[in-house]
Scaffold this motif. Sequence first.
Motif, mmCIF file in Angstrom:
data_model
loop_
_atom_site.group_PDB
_atom_site.id
_atom_site.type_symbol
_atom_site.label_atom_id
_atom_site.label_comp_id
_atom_site.label_asym_id
_atom_site.label_seq_id
_atom_site.Cartn_x
_atom_site.Cartn_y
_atom_site.Cartn_z
ATOM 1 N N ALA A 57 0.866 -1.158 -0.334
ATOM 2 C CA ALA A 57 0.220 0.153 -0.151
ATOM 3 C C ALA A 57 0.707 1.289 -0.193
ATOM 4 O O ALA A 57 0.779 2.486 -0.763
ATOM 5 C CB ALA A 57 -0.972 0.208 1.469
ATOM 6 N N HIS A 58 2.254 1.075 0.422
ATOM 7 C CA HIS A 58 3.095 2.346 0.634
ATOM 8 C C HIS A 58 3.534 2.902 -0.897
ATOM 9 O O HIS A 58 3.832 4.099 -0.956
ATOM 10 C CB HIS A 58 4.412 2.239 0.988
ATOM 11 N N LEU A 59 3.580 1.854 -1.546
ATOM 12 C CA LEU A 59 3.431 2.322 -2.670
ATOM 13 C C LEU A 59 2.481 2.831 -3.950
ATOM 14 O O LEU A 59 3.081 2.178 -5.068
ATOM 15 C CB LEU A 59 4.739 0.714 -3.887
ATOM 16 N N HIS A 60 1.721 3.126 -3.271
ATOM 17 C CA HIS A 60 0.079 3.271 -4.031
ATOM 18 C C HIS A 60 -0.048 4.671 -4.478
ATOM 19 O O HIS A 60 -0.346 5.730 -3.809
ATOM 20 C CB HIS A 60 -0.620 2.562 -3.638
ATOM 21 N N THR A 61 1.637 5.102 -5.201
ATOM 22 C CA THR A 61 1.961 6.231 -5.293
ATOM 23 C C THR A 61 1.213 6.338 -6.646
ATOM 24 O O THR A 61 1.848 5.440 -8.184
ATOM 25 C CB THR A 61 2.552 7.142 -4.549
ATOM 26 N N PRO A 62 1.359 8.060 -7.709
ATOM 27 C CA PRO A 62 1.711 7.955 -8.688
ATOM 28 C C PRO A 62 3.282 7.475 -9.317
ATOM 29 O O PRO A 62 2.872 6.792 -10.675
ATOM 30 C CB PRO A 62 1.292 9.599 -9.180
ATOM 31 N N MET A 63 3.999 7.369 -8.800
ATOM 32 C CA MET A 63 5.484 7.038 -9.263
ATOM 33 C C MET A 63 4.988 6.343 -9.516
ATOM 34 O O MET A 63 6.286 5.435 -10.329
ATOM 35 C CB MET A 63 6.167 7.556 -8.900
ATOM 36 N N TYR A 64 5.108 5.716 -8.500
ATOM 37 C CA TYR A 64 5.067 3.917 -8.855
ATOM 38 C C TYR A 64 3.695 3.346 -9.696
ATOM 39 O O TYR A 64 4.297 2.195 -10.393
ATOM 40 C CB TYR A 64 4.678 3.063 -7.536
ATOM 41 N N PHE A 65 2.590 3.911 -9.862
ATOM 42 C CA PHE A 65 1.811 3.811 -11.094
ATOM 43 C C PHE A 65 2.659 3.695 -12.183
ATOM 44 O O PHE A 65 2.224 2.663 -13.201
ATOM 45 C CB PHE A 65 0.235 4.268 -10.826
ATOM 46 N N PHE A 66 2.784 4.445 -12.274
ATOM 47 C CA PHE A 66 4.054 4.700 -14.114
ATOM 48 C C PHE A 66 5.258 3.786 -13.809
ATOM 49 O O PHE A 66 5.433 3.301 -15.424
ATOM 50 C CB PHE A 66 4.775 6.563 -13.906
ATOM 51 N N ILE A 67 5.513 3.320 -13.029
ATOM 52 C CA ILE A 67 6.663 2.279 -13.194
ATOM 53 C C ILE A 67 6.229 1.161 -13.614
ATOM 54 O O ILE A 67 7.024 -0.023 -14.345
ATOM 55 C CB ILE A 67 7.756 2.238 -11.835
ATOM 56 N N THR A 68 4.898 0.554 -12.779
ATOM 57 C CA THR A 68 4.531 -0.464 -13.383
ATOM 58 C C THR A 68 4.041 -0.571 -14.543
ATOM 59 O O THR A 68 4.172 -1.242 -15.525
ATOM 60 C CB THR A 68 2.759 -0.783 -12.459
ATOM 61 N N GLN A 69 3.935 0.594 -15.053
ATOM 62 C CA GLN A 69 3.200 0.958 -16.714
ATOM 63 C C GLN A 69 4.379 0.141 -17.453
ATOM 64 O O GLN A 69 4.430 -0.061 -18.307
ATOM 65 C CB GLN A 69 2.564 1.955 -16.621
ATOM 66 N N LEU A 70 5.772 1.456 -16.865
ATOM 67 C CA LEU A 70 6.750 0.613 -17.736
ATOM 68 C C LEU A 70 7.225 -0.536 -17.905
ATOM 69 O O LEU A 70 7.304 -1.038 -18.512
ATOM 70 C CB LEU A 70 7.633 1.901 -16.733
#
Length: 320
Positions: A57-70
């Motif tokens: 849950a601590h990684l549910h931020t915009p930056m990590y959302f973009f990393i998942t897409q990458l």
Amino acid sequence: MENIMWVTNYTERSDFELVGLFSQSKHPTLLCVVIFVVFLMALSGNTILILLIHCDAHLHTPMYFFITQLSLMDVMYISVTVPKMLMDQVMGVNKISVPECGMQMFLYLTLVGSEFFLLAAMAYDRYVAICHPLRYPILMNHRVCLLLVSSSWILGSVDGFMLTPVTMTFPFCRSREIHHFFCEVPAVMKLSCSDTSLYETLMYLCCVLMLLIPVTVISSSYSFILFTIHRMNSAEGRKKAFATCSSHMMVVILFYGAAVYTYMLPTSYHTPEKDMIVSVFYTILTPVLNPLIYSLRNKDVTRALKKMLNVVSVLQEPIK
């Protein structure tokens, strides 16, 4: 008229032959094993990174959302080229049909184009986080993130829809050997028996535009970021800001540098061997490096990985 019909029939009925990496290698079996291992590393590394971000849950931020897409894009575009190449080597076949070649080209162009724009969106995200931290939750809400990601996918598909149909409709009446390990546009265009100079010029302009927009966003974002970091009084704050941005900049330099060589340098700089080496770098090696760059240099990700490993070890302990 008969010549035109012959060229058309020849184009439609003949398969291409991919004269790729293994034909150039003195030890093709060893090279095949190495590429297979690298492929597994890319799949596992990106998949683990996606799962970590999804589960913590601590990684549910915009930056990590973009990393998942990458990571998703990396998994998809290494899967577009490498499995076919490995299977051909194992089976002793190097042919690819015209429809398969067109589909591979479209998927590859779409995914690479999408990654161009996604990296620009990630740079904008870092700009907002560092230069406007108080407004960050509003400026980078979930709806904005979805809009940026969907726009990246759509703009990438435009690249695929523009270049693939035109490339594949040229008559191919020369050798059917593509001196590459997949159907990349410049390699396929060399087989055409018609004048492609106008199309190559238009393709060059298209690639410049596809690169110019993201590069402008990235360079502008990091100019403001560097100016903001320079004005920070806290040494710890400057260190954290640099750490946050350095990972992204490493990925940008690796990916864009290879793309500029492939699609923007004049043909005099290109040879089949150089083109394959550069393509190996950003098609096979970059998907392996990306999760390493974002995990090893990121304390939040390493903390989430340790937490997941602890949970797994506890679950594997025998119940007394």
